[in-house]
Structure formats: C-alpha cells, structure tokens
Scaffold this motif. Structure first.
Motif, mmCIF file in Angstrom:
data_model
loop_
_atom_site.group_PDB
_atom_site.id
_atom_site.type_symbol
_atom_site.label_atom_id
_atom_site.label_comp_id
_atom_site.label_asym_id
_atom_site.label_seq_id
_atom_site.Cartn_x
_atom_site.Cartn_y
_atom_site.Cartn_z
ATOM 1 N N ALA A 86 -36.036 24.818 13.207
ATOM 2 C CA ALA A 86 -36.622 24.092 14.335
ATOM 3 C C ALA A 86 -35.674 24.034 15.533
ATOM 4 N N GLU A 87 -34.404 24.299 15.298
ATOM 5 C CA GLU A 87 -33.408 24.231 16.371
ATOM 6 C C GLU A 87 -33.212 25.570 17.071
ATOM 7 N N GLU A 88 -33.892 26.632 16.597
ATOM 8 C CA GLU A 88 -33.740 27.959 17.178
ATOM 9 C C GLU A 88 -34.777 28.149 18.291
ATOM 10 N N GLU A 89 -34.308 28.329 19.497
ATOM 11 C CA GLU A 89 -35.169 28.267 20.679
ATOM 12 C C GLU A 89 -36.171 29.413 20.780
ATOM 13 N N ASP A 90 -35.920 30.533 20.109
ATOM 14 C CA ASP A 90 -36.835 31.667 20.255
ATOM 15 C C ASP A 90 -38.009 31.616 19.286
ATOM 16 N N ARG A 91 -38.100 30.580 18.483
ATOM 17 C CA ARG A 91 -39.180 30.499 17.494
ATOM 18 C C ARG A 91 -40.456 29.917 18.095
ATOM 19 N N ARG A 92 -41.587 30.367 17.549
ATOM 20 C CA ARG A 92 -42.892 29.796 17.902
ATOM 21 C C ARG A 92 -43.100 28.533 17.067
ATOM 22 N N PHE A 93 -43.397 27.439 17.730
ATOM 23 C CA PHE A 93 -43.706 26.180 17.047
ATOM 24 C C PHE A 93 -45.214 26.039 16.998
ATOM 25 N N VAL A 94 -45.771 25.995 15.789
ATOM 26 C CA VAL A 94 -47.225 25.950 15.632
ATOM 27 C C VAL A 94 -47.613 24.792 14.710
ATOM 28 N N PRO A 95 -47.971 23.623 15.267
ATOM 29 C CA PRO A 95 -48.574 22.568 14.438
ATOM 30 C C PRO A 95 -50.026 22.936 14.182
ATOM 31 N N CYS A 96 -50.441 22.867 12.927
ATOM 32 C CA CYS A 96 -51.734 23.462 12.542
ATOM 33 C C CYS A 96 -52.878 22.461 12.422
ATOM 34 N N GLY A 97 -52.644 21.182 12.686
ATOM 35 C CA GLY A 97 -53.723 20.207 12.613
ATOM 36 C C GLY A 97 -53.824 19.554 11.240
ATOM 37 N N LEU A 209 -56.140 10.177 -2.227
ATOM 38 C CA LEU A 209 -56.595 10.544 -0.884
ATOM 39 C C LEU A 209 -55.379 10.770 0.002
ATOM 40 N N CYS A 210 -55.374 11.887 0.717
ATOM 41 C CA CYS A 210 -54.225 12.174 1.571
ATOM 42 C C CYS A 210 -54.661 12.995 2.786
ATOM 43 N N ARG A 211 -53.773 13.057 3.755
ATOM 44 C CA ARG A 211 -53.916 13.982 4.885
ATOM 45 C C ARG A 211 -52.673 14.864 4.899
ATOM 46 N N ALA A 212 -52.819 16.073 5.412
ATOM 47 C CA ALA A 212 -51.664 16.965 5.463
ATOM 48 C C ALA A 212 -51.744 17.864 6.688
ATOM 49 N N GLN A 213 -50.572 18.196 7.211
ATOM 50 C CA GLN A 213 -50.498 19.119 8.346
ATOM 51 C C GLN A 213 -49.397 20.152 8.100
ATOM 52 N N PRO A 214 -49.743 21.445 8.127
ATOM 53 C CA PRO A 214 -48.708 22.478 8.127
ATOM 54 C C PRO A 214 -48.111 22.607 9.530
ATOM 55 N N VAL A 215 -46.798 22.769 9.583
ATOM 56 C CA VAL A 215 -46.085 22.992 10.838
ATOM 57 C C VAL A 215 -45.239 24.246 10.658
ATOM 58 N N MET A 216 -45.394 25.217 11.560
ATOM 59 C CA MET A 216 -44.740 26.505 11.385
ATOM 60 C C MET A 216 -43.710 26.767 12.487
ATOM 61 N N TYR A 217 -42.585 27.345 12.080
ATOM 62 C CA TYR A 217 -41.560 27.834 13.004
ATOM 63 C C TYR A 217 -41.410 29.328 12.730
ATOM 64 N N LEU A 218 -41.965 30.153 13.619
ATOM 65 C CA LEU A 218 -42.122 31.574 13.356
ATOM 66 C C LEU A 218 -41.340 32.440 14.344
ATOM 67 N N VAL A 219 -40.890 33.587 13.854
ATOM 68 C CA VAL A 219 -40.338 34.620 14.724
ATOM 69 C C VAL A 219 -41.484 35.590 15.011
ATOM 70 N N ASP A 220 -42.202 35.336 16.084
ATOM 71 C CA ASP A 220 -43.410 36.107 16.391
ATOM 72 C C ASP A 220 -43.685 35.995 17.887
ATOM 73 N N SER A 221 -43.434 37.076 18.585
ATOM 74 C CA SER A 221 -43.666 37.088 20.039
ATOM 75 C C SER A 221 -44.944 37.831 20.397
ATOM 76 N N ILE A 222 -45.704 38.223 19.368
ATOM 77 C CA ILE A 222 -46.883 39.066 19.585
ATOM 78 C C ILE A 222 -48.187 38.288 19.477
ATOM 79 N N SER A 223 -48.345 37.525 18.390
ATOM 80 C CA SER A 223 -49.619 36.869 18.099
ATOM 81 C C SER A 223 -49.945 35.781 19.115
ATOM 82 N N THR A 224 -51.212 35.595 19.368
ATOM 83 C CA THR A 224 -51.641 34.474 20.195
ATOM 84 C C THR A 224 -51.553 33.195 19.374
ATOM 85 N N HIS A 225 -51.478 32.083 20.069
ATOM 86 C CA HIS A 225 -51.449 30.797 19.369
ATOM 87 C C HIS A 225 -52.702 30.617 18.517
#
Length: 288
Positions: A86-97, A209-225
């Motif tokens: 999460a501290e690497e500035e070139d990563r894509r941060f994608v909270p997935c809901g 009963l629970c809620r969950a959210q995946p959060v991604m830190y990716l090396v990906d400069s190609i894919s759209t959000h």
C-alpha cells in the motif's frame, strides 16, 4: 447481543469505505452490537456504540487505513495489519465494494484460502477441468508475528489476471494476520519480480452474518478501473453463493466436525490457530 468473546472484541474491523462517510449518521452492527459512524463537526470520523435505550455510548477507537474506516469494540492488542504494498506509489488501489453474506465471517476467510474450489466455482476464470488437483504447499502458524501463512501455492488458472487472456500456473501466497482479515499475494504477470496484493476485510455483524470488501494493490497500468472491479466482483459474488450454502453457517473448530483433505492444509492451520487464540464468535462453539 454484543459478544463476550474478548479475542474478537479486542481487534480492529473495517466497517465502511472511508470516502463514503459523511456527517449523516449510519447505523450498522459489529459483533452483535449496534454502532453508528459519521463525520464529526471537525470533519474527523466518529464511531459510537448505540445502547439498548437508543442513547449513544462512548466514542470508539477509529483509524482510517487502506481506504476503510476501522474501529474496535475493545482494546486492540495489535495494530491493523501492515500492507507493505500500500506504500508503493505506482500501484493501482482498487476498493471493490462491500458484499453482505449470511454466513460466519470465519467461513468467508476459509473460502478465500481454498484453492480446490477454483475449477468448479470460478470455472474458466480461476480454474478449469481437468486441472483440478491442488499441488502440495506449506502451511504454518508463524508464532513470531501470530499469523497463519500458506506458501509455495501453485494452481493452473485460465485467466491469471484481468490483463491476461491465456492460462498458466500462478504462484500464490496466503496470509491471515487476524481472524477476520485474509490476504492473497500473487506473482504479477506483467512484472514477475513483484507481487500483487489483495486484502479481504470482513465486518462480522452477527455470528452468521457479515459484510466483506476486497481491496487490491496491483501492478497494472493497462486495465481500466471498471475491468479490475468487474473481474474481482464476479469472483466474489460466485463465492457468496457457495459460502451461504455451507452448513453449518458457523465454523466448526472440533477436529472431527468436518473431514479435511490434503488440499485443506491452510484451513487446518487456520482452525488450529483460532482455537489456540480462543476465538468463539462465528464458531459452532460460540453459538453453543
């Protein structure tokens, strides 16, 4: 009713996406307890218990990290999991809901660890026949950091990432830093010397009963959000169907309650770790 499980109470939980918190109060539940979160007059996040008479209780501890609002009903003995990526500035941060599931949050963690279901639940995405065997991997409880790790994991996947349309064996590492948080590290297809990091934060609302959210830190400069989000959401919603149909909804910790296979090495370590820690919330022992 609020749990009496001190291990569960003394932990941090993500309860909302931080950017979506406003001055308008929102009520939710955590570990059987009603709580309310909002922004205070100063603009800082504020979380309180809601007492039985509807009054607001004492202010709860709060942290904002990884795009989420975290709180605790007790006195945390450890900090929120550290995610180096999460501290690497070139990563894509994608909270997935957030996705709500009628199951124990511990069942959700265990499903996340399970590679054997890939060909049957995530067909032609994370797995496919005839590649159904889970190669041998190593699972351990790392006593120095009090975490569960599964390493040297490999599995054939028809699509190794949102950026790829060809299949190959992927290299995976799983990490469970706290009972209701699980992480996956995978070798990045576009940068093989780096690892993509995916964290799953779980809000255990009730025993089943629970809620969950995946959060991604990716090396990906190609894919759209949108493409990254769709890829993960399809997988997670497929998992929800399976998790909600498991019986019992709560996780058994008794050794003979469910018969494991060699592919369940990480699950065995996870259950042993939970039992050693004395976790009861979300388990069949806690509901007894």
């Amino acid at each position: 009713m609020k749990t009496t499980d001190r291990v569960a109470l003394n932990d941090w939980y993500a309860i909302a996406t931080a950017s979506e918190v406003t001055a308008q109060p929102v009520t939710t539940r955590l570990l059987g307890q009603d709580i309310e979160y909002r922004l205070s007059e100063s603009g800082a996040p504020l979380v309180r218990e809601i007492l039985d008479d509807g009054a607001r209780g004492p202010v709860l501890p709060v942290q904002v990290r990884y795009g989420c609002l975290f709180t605790s009903l007790g006195t945390p003995v450890k900090d929120i999991v550290h995610i180096e990526e999460a501290e690497e500035e070139d990563r894509r941060f994608v909270p997935c809901g957030w996705v709500t599931m009628r199951a124990s949050g511990l069942r959700v963690v265990e499903n996340f660890l399970d590679m054997a279901h890939f060909p049957f639940v995530h067909t032609d995405i994370l797995g496919s026949e005839p590649h159904t065997e889970v190669p041998t991997y190593q699972s351990e409880i790392r006593r120095d950091v009090d975490e569960v790790w599964a390493t040297n994991c490999t599995f054939f996947q028809p699509r190794i990432a949102a950026t790829e349309d060809k299949g190959d064996f992927v290299h995976l590492t799983y990490r469970v830093p706290s009972p209701f948080v699980v992480m996956l590290y995978r070798v990045c297809p576009t940068s093989p010397n780096r690892l993509d990091a995916i964290a799953l934060f779980i809000q255990p609302m009730e025993e089943g009963l629970c809620r969950a959210q995946p959060v991604m830190y990716l090396v990906d400069s190609i894919s759209t959000h949108k493409a990254l989000l769709n890829f993960e959401q399809v997988i997670f919603l497929q998992d929800r169907i399976i998790v909600e149909n498991q019986r019992p909804l709560l996780l058994p910790l008794e050794p003979r309650a469910e018969i494991p296979t060699r592919a369940d090495s990480s699950s065995i370590a996870y259950r042993r770790w939970l039992k050693e820690k004395g976790v009861r919330f979300g388990t069949t022992a806690g509901a007894a």
